[in-house]
Design a protein around this motif. Structure first.
Motif, PDB file in Angstrom:
ATOM      1  N   LEU A 119      37.620  42.640  40.300  1.00  0.00           N
ATOM      2  CA  LEU A 119      36.273  43.071  39.890  1.00  0.00           C
ATOM      3  C   LEU A 119      36.112  44.591  39.808  1.00  0.00           C
ATOM      4  N   PRO A 120      36.635  45.367  40.764  1.00  0.00           N
ATOM      5  CA  PRO A 120      36.470  46.826  40.656  1.00  0.00           C
ATOM      6  C   PRO A 120      37.258  47.457  39.506  1.00  0.00           C
ATOM      7  N   LEU A 121      38.158  46.705  38.870  1.00  0.00           N
ATOM      8  CA  LEU A 121      38.994  47.257  37.809  1.00  0.00           C
ATOM      9  C   LEU A 121      38.279  47.317  36.465  1.00  0.00           C
ATOM     10  N   TYR A 122      37.222  46.532  36.285  1.00  0.00           N
ATOM     11  CA  TYR A 122      36.533  46.475  34.999  1.00  0.00           C
ATOM     12  C   TYR A 122      35.738  47.758  34.757  1.00  0.00           C
ATOM     13  N   PRO A 123      35.612  48.159  33.483  1.00  0.00           N
ATOM     14  CA  PRO A 123      34.781  49.336  33.187  1.00  0.00           C
ATOM     15  C   PRO A 123      33.338  49.114  33.616  1.00  0.00           C
ATOM     16  N   ARG A 124      32.706  50.178  34.066  1.00  0.00           N
ATOM     17  CA  ARG A 124      31.304  50.084  34.447  1.00  0.00           C
ATOM     18  C   ARG A 124      30.465  49.707  33.228  1.00  0.00           C
ATOM     19  N   GLY A 125      29.490  48.870  33.480  1.00  0.00           N
ATOM     20  CA  GLY A 125      28.597  48.427  32.418  1.00  0.00           C
ATOM     21  C   GLY A 125      28.962  47.077  31.848  1.00  0.00           C
ATOM     22  N   VAL A 126      30.188  46.611  32.077  1.00  0.00           N
ATOM     23  CA  VAL A 126      30.564  45.252  31.678  1.00  0.00           C
ATOM     24  C   VAL A 126      29.895  44.284  32.651  1.00  0.00           C
ATOM     25  N   LYS A 127      29.291  43.243  32.123  1.00  0.00           N
ATOM     26  CA  LYS A 127      28.547  42.292  32.944  1.00  0.00           C
ATOM     27  C   LYS A 127      29.472  41.159  33.389  1.00  0.00           C
ATOM     28  N   LEU A 128      29.737  41.095  34.684  1.00  0.00           N
ATOM     29  CA  LEU A 128      30.756  40.209  35.231  1.00  0.00           C
ATOM     30  C   LEU A 128      30.136  39.020  35.944  1.00  0.00           C
TER      31      LEU A 128
ATOM     32  N   ASP B  76      32.182  48.011  47.421  1.00  0.00           N
ATOM     33  CA  ASP B  76      32.601  48.891  46.329  1.00  0.00           C
ATOM     34  C   ASP B  76      31.437  49.354  45.459  1.00  0.00           C
ATOM     35  N   GLY B  77      30.226  48.901  45.764  1.00  0.00           N
ATOM     36  CA  GLY B  77      29.059  49.373  45.037  1.00  0.00           C
ATOM     37  C   GLY B  77      29.035  48.985  43.572  1.00  0.00           C
ATOM     38  N   ILE B  78      29.475  47.759  43.261  1.00  0.00           N
ATOM     39  CA  ILE B  78      29.512  47.324  41.859  1.00  0.00           C
ATOM     40  C   ILE B  78      28.525  46.187  41.597  1.00  0.00           C
ATOM     41  N   GLY B  79      27.531  46.087  42.464  1.00  0.00           N
ATOM     42  CA  GLY B  79      26.563  45.011  42.325  1.00  0.00           C
ATOM     43  C   GLY B  79      25.790  45.031  41.023  1.00  0.00           C
ATOM     44  N   GLU B  80      25.585  46.223  40.430  1.00  0.00           N
ATOM     45  CA  GLU B  80      24.854  46.297  39.169  1.00  0.00           C
ATOM     46  C   GLU B  80      25.632  45.671  38.031  1.00  0.00           C
ATOM     47  N   ASP B  81      26.954  45.658  38.132  1.00  0.00           N
ATOM     48  CA  ASP B  81      27.789  45.087  37.071  1.00  0.00           C
ATOM     49  C   ASP B  81      28.092  43.606  37.292  1.00  0.00           C
ATOM     50  N   VAL B  82      28.047  43.164  38.527  1.00  0.00           N
ATOM     51  CA  VAL B  82      28.373  41.768  38.834  1.00  0.00           C
ATOM     52  C   VAL B  82      27.090  40.942  38.778  1.00  0.00           C
ATOM     53  N   GLU B  83      26.951  40.151  37.727  1.00  0.00           N
ATOM     54  CA  GLU B  83      25.743  39.346  37.552  1.00  0.00           C
ATOM     55  C   GLU B  83      25.682  38.196  38.543  1.00  0.00           C
ATOM     56  N   ALA B  84      26.854  37.605  38.840  1.00  0.00           N
ATOM     57  CA  ALA B  84      26.847  36.457  39.746  1.00  0.00           C
ATOM     58  C   ALA B  84      28.235  36.208  40.298  1.00  0.00           C
ATOM     59  N   ILE B  85      28.277  35.758  41.557  1.00  0.00           N
ATOM     60  CA  ILE B  85      29.471  35.211  42.195  1.00  0.00           C
ATOM     61  C   ILE B  85      29.060  33.815  42.644  1.00  0.00           C
ATOM     62  N   ARG B  86      29.682  32.792  42.050  1.00  0.00           N
ATOM     63  CA  ARG B  86      29.183  31.441  42.290  1.00  0.00           C
ATOM     64  C   ARG B  86      30.301  30.473  42.647  1.00  0.00           C
ATOM     65  N   GLU B  87      29.990  29.576  43.569  1.00  0.00           N
ATOM     66  CA  GLU B  87      30.896  28.478  43.883  1.00  0.00           C
ATOM     67  C   GLU B  87      30.711  27.407  42.813  1.00  0.00           C
ATOM     68  N   MET B  88      31.791  27.110  42.098  1.00  0.00           N
ATOM     69  CA  MET B  88      31.660  26.201  40.964  1.00  0.00           C
ATOM     70  C   MET B  88      33.019  25.602  40.606  1.00  0.00           C
ATOM     71  N   ASP B  89      32.995  24.369  40.176  1.00  0.00           N
ATOM     72  CA  ASP B  89      34.189  23.695  39.670  1.00  0.00           C
ATOM     73  C   ASP B  89      34.423  24.150  38.231  1.00  0.00           C
ATOM     74  N   ALA B  90      35.541  24.816  37.985  1.00  0.00           N
ATOM     75  CA  ALA B  90      35.828  25.346  36.656  1.00  0.00           C
ATOM     76  C   ALA B  90      36.040  24.253  35.619  1.00  0.00           C
TER      77      ALA B  90
END
Length: 208
Positions: free
Chosen positions: A55-64, A84-98
Motif C-alpha cells: 500500500l505505501p508503494l502506490y503514488p499518492r492520490g490513487v484510491k486504494l 504510514d499516514g496513507i489513510g486519505e488514499d486508502v478508501e477501504a480495507i475489508r475482510e472479503m472472499d475474493a
C-alpha cells in the motif's frame, strides 16, 4: 484447499509474514505498482492485500481498496495505513472472499492480485470476479509462483503438493493451465523476485 484451510494458514503467518516474506516478495510488489502506472483519482483494488506491504508503494492520490480473507492479516494492514499516514488514499480495507466480492460491476480501473491465485480454493471464480469488478479496458495484474518448467524443480514442487493446506498455496500451480482455464491473455510476462522464481502477468480486461 478450502477457505477454512486458507484462513488457518494465514492465521499462522500473520505475525511473522512481513519478516519472512516482506524482503523476498518486495521486488514483485514494486514492479507491479510501477507497471500499473495508476494516476491520481483512479481506483485500484488489491485482492489478497494481506498485511498491506504494497500500500505505501502506490503514488499518492490513487484510491486504494484492499481485501483479504484473513482478519489477522488485515489487522496488520490497518495499523500500517495509520502508521504510514496513507489513510486519505486508502478508501477501504475489508475482510472479503475474493471469489464472491460484493463490489458492483466495473467498480475499479485496475485490479491487482499479488501472491493470491494459487492460494484460493477456486481460481476460476477469483478471475471471473476480478474481471467483473474491473472496468472494460482496464488492467489485471497477477503476481504468483508457477510450477517450474525445469523437470527436477517441477518434480520437487509436485511432490510438495500434499502440504498445500499447511503452507497456504499450491506449489504445483502451472501457468499454462491457469491461463487456458481462465481465458486470460497475458500481454506481458515478467520474472521477478529471488532467482526470477515468480512471474508477473499483465492481462488487459477486454473492452466491450
Amino acid at each position: 484447499m478450502n477457505i477454512e484451510s486458507v484462513k488457518a494458514a494465514y492465521r499462522r503467518w500473520a505475525r511473522i509474514y512481513d519478516v519472512v516474506f516482506g524482503p523476498i516478495f518486495h521486488p514483485g510488489r514494486r514492479h507491479v505498482v510501477e507497471a500499473l502506472g495508476a494516476q491520481p483519482g483512479e481506483r485500484v483494488l488489491e485482492v489478497g492485500v494481506g498485511t498491506g506491504l504494497s500500500l505505501p508503494l502506490y503514488p499518492r492520490g490513487v484510491k486504494l481498496t484492499g481485501i483479504d480473507i484473513s482478519r489477522e492479516m488485515l489487522d496488520v494492514a490497518e495499523r500500517r495505513v495509520e502508521r504510514d499516514g496513507i489513510g486519505e488514499d486508502v478508501e477501504a480495507i475489508r475482510e472479503m472472499d475474493a471469489e464472491a466480492m460484493d463490489f458492483p460491476d466495473d467498480a475499479f480501473d485496475r485490479v491487482v492480485a499479488m501472491y493470491v491465485v494459487s492460494t484460493v480454493p477456486d481460481y476460476h471464480r477469483l478471475v471471473r470476479e476480478m474481471r467483473r469488478v474491473c472496468k472494460p479496458g482496464g488492467d489485471l495484474y497477477i503476481v504468483n509462483h508457477f510450477q517450474s518448467e525445469n523437470p527436477v524443480i517441477g518434480g520437487i514442487e509436485g511432490a510438495l503438493a500434499p502440504i498445500a493446506k499447511f503452507v497456504g498455496f499450491h506449489p504445483d500451480f502451472r501457468m499454462d493451465h491457469f491461463l487456458t482455464e481462465t481465458g486470460l491473455e497475458a500481454a506481458e510476462v515478467r520474472s521477478v523476485n529471488l532467482g526470477g522464481y515468480w512471474k508477473v502477468l499483465h492481462c488487459p480486461n477486454p473492452a466491450d
